[in-house]
Scaffold this motif. Sequence first.
Motif, short mmCIF file in Angstrom:
data_model
loop_
_atom_site.label_atom_id
_atom_site.label_comp_id
_atom_site.label_asym_id
_atom_site.label_seq_id
_atom_site.Cartn_x
_atom_site.Cartn_y
_atom_site.Cartn_z
N ASP A 218 -6.00 14.80 -2.89
CA ASP A 218 -5.52 15.37 -4.15
C ASP A 218 -5.60 14.25 -5.20
N TRP A 219 -6.83 14.06 -5.72
CA TRP A 219 -7.15 12.84 -6.44
C TRP A 219 -6.24 12.55 -7.64
N GLY A 220 -6.08 13.51 -8.52
CA GLY A 220 -5.32 13.26 -9.75
C GLY A 220 -3.86 12.93 -9.50
N PRO A 221 -3.08 13.83 -8.86
CA PRO A 221 -1.66 13.56 -8.62
C PRO A 221 -1.44 12.31 -7.77
N THR A 222 -2.30 12.11 -6.77
CA THR A 222 -2.10 10.95 -5.90
C THR A 222 -2.34 9.66 -6.67
N ALA A 223 -3.39 9.63 -7.51
CA ALA A 223 -3.64 8.44 -8.32
C ALA A 223 -2.46 8.17 -9.25
N ALA A 224 -1.90 9.26 -9.82
CA ALA A 224 -0.74 9.10 -10.69
C ALA A 224 0.45 8.55 -9.93
N ARG A 225 0.64 9.02 -8.68
CA ARG A 225 1.76 8.54 -7.87
C ARG A 225 1.58 7.07 -7.53
N TYR A 226 0.33 6.67 -7.27
CA TYR A 226 0.09 5.24 -7.00
C TYR A 226 0.46 4.38 -8.21
N ARG A 227 0.19 4.90 -9.41
CA ARG A 227 0.58 4.15 -10.60
C ARG A 227 2.11 4.02 -10.70
N GLU A 228 2.80 5.10 -10.30
CA GLU A 228 4.26 5.04 -10.32
C GLU A 228 4.77 4.05 -9.27
N LEU A 229 4.13 4.07 -8.10
CA LEU A 229 4.53 3.12 -7.05
C LEU A 229 4.32 1.68 -7.51
N MET A 230 3.22 1.46 -8.25
CA MET A 230 2.96 0.10 -8.77
C MET A 230 4.05 -0.31 -9.75
N ALA A 231 4.47 0.62 -10.63
CA ALA A 231 5.54 0.31 -11.57
C ALA A 231 6.83 0.00 -10.82
N ALA A 239 10.27 -10.70 -3.49
CA ALA A 239 10.91 -11.01 -2.21
C ALA A 239 10.65 -12.48 -1.88
N GLN A 240 11.10 -12.90 -0.68
CA GLN A 240 10.77 -14.26 -0.25
C GLN A 240 9.25 -14.42 -0.20
N ARG A 241 8.76 -15.63 -0.44
CA ARG A 241 7.34 -15.85 -0.62
C ARG A 241 6.51 -15.32 0.56
N GLU A 242 6.93 -15.61 1.81
CA GLU A 242 6.14 -15.18 2.96
C GLU A 242 6.08 -13.66 3.05
N ALA A 243 7.24 -13.01 2.88
CA ALA A 243 7.29 -11.54 2.96
C ALA A 243 6.53 -10.91 1.80
N GLU A 244 6.61 -11.52 0.64
CA GLU A 244 5.96 -10.97 -0.55
C GLU A 244 4.45 -10.84 -0.34
N GLU A 245 3.82 -11.87 0.19
CA GLU A 245 2.38 -11.86 0.38
C GLU A 245 1.96 -10.79 1.39
N ASP A 246 2.68 -10.70 2.50
CA ASP A 246 2.33 -9.73 3.54
C ASP A 246 2.50 -8.30 3.03
N LEU A 247 3.63 -8.01 2.37
CA LEU A 247 3.88 -6.67 1.85
C LEU A 247 2.85 -6.28 0.79
N TRP A 248 2.47 -7.24 -0.05
CA TRP A 248 1.48 -6.93 -1.10
C TRP A 248 0.12 -6.59 -0.47
N ASN A 249 -0.28 -7.33 0.54
CA ASN A 249 -1.57 -7.04 1.18
C ASN A 249 -1.59 -5.63 1.77
N ARG A 250 -0.48 -5.18 2.39
CA ARG A 250 -0.42 -3.84 2.95
C ARG A 250 -0.43 -2.78 1.84
N PHE A 251 0.34 -3.06 0.79
CA PHE A 251 0.44 -2.12 -0.34
C PHE A 251 -0.93 -1.96 -1.02
N ARG A 252 -1.57 -3.08 -1.28
CA ARG A 252 -2.87 -3.04 -1.95
C ARG A 252 -3.94 -2.42 -1.03
N GLY A 253 -3.85 -2.69 0.28
CA GLY A 253 -4.81 -2.13 1.21
C GLY A 253 -4.75 -0.62 1.26
#
Length: 410
Positions: A218-231, A239-253
Amino acid sequence: MSSDPWGRVDETGTVYVRTADGGERVVGSWQAGSPDEALAYFERKYDGLAVEIGLLERRVRTTDLSAKDATAAVEHLRAAVDEGHAVGDLASLSKRLDDLVVDIEKRRDERRAARAKAADEARQAKESLVAEAEELAESEQWRVAGDRLRALVDIWKGLPRLDRKTDDELWHRFSHARSVFSKRRKAHFASLDSQREEARRRKEALVAEAEALSGSTDWGPTAARYRELMADWKAAGRAQREAEEDLWNRFRGAQDVFFQARSAVFAERDAEQAENLRVKEELAAEAEALLPITDLKAARAAFRSVNERWEAVGHVPRDARPKVEGRMHAVERALQEAEEAEWRRTNPEVRARATGLAGQLQAAVEKLEKQVEQARAAGNTAKADKLQRELDGRRELLEQALKGLQEFGG
């Protein structure tokens, strides 16, 4: 015997100088030549004293010569003038030395006032630094305030010292303000640990939702939701530096999986836009073939035809749009410039101004040619050369004006 307004030489070769009180004083004797040579010799010694005084006057008034050294130099010259082995207006030299003493005292007073002013300015500057430091001590702009406080220390070090009591009091206030800020900053960062733990928990929830959405079509709504998740991600804090990097890699992936799938679906649309781009590039090339413009009316009609076909073509890839549209705009600007040039060429007012200027320059050239010929005939080479240079310049301007008239067919 020989004499002048300031001295004389008697029959024995004794040389006298006239004094301010109307008397005279012996300044030397002369046996080697004529009395006139004797007077000339002692007048040169007078000139030497005058030069030395002039040099000292210049040093006192234009350099940072100290009052002590200047006074010593005045006394040395005064002794030379008072001994007076010279013929001339020695009284005027003494007067110049008296005036110089006044100048030296004036400069001494000015320097004392300048030192007092500098001390007052330094005190005001340090008081200003203290006031700013005390204000920064209550700031919560930790990095900016910390950097500014360090800069204030460097400024403080560059200022001159005050009297010990005042300087110590101001430094104590300044140092205390820095200590207050440092303690507050340490307490602030100590409280960040709990906030970072809360940020980690919030971001783990965002990662879970992002991973769940990665397979959506569902390209449009899902892309919009990803923008909200980014905000929400940005609002959650770090978060703590170690956790921040790992969580960001999963989120971005998770986002990458979704957007790559969407990109594949959009590839077909991109192919259509690529074909549109090819057509528009051909039309741009057809328009560019109209340059340079030799027949304005025909070029205008041809461009209108190209532009109508251009407007009928659909969208092109966004990143290619500026370049291909820029090519068309360049041809359109060339047409506009050609139209403006045609208007100027046929405008009678502009032509009249150009003709008038050419006429004025022609008259000036003819006038200067006559003046050059007259100066050379009179043998005034310098004036003739100057007029010739002016004539050459006017001829060059006339040549440019005549070239401009050619554009009007005249």
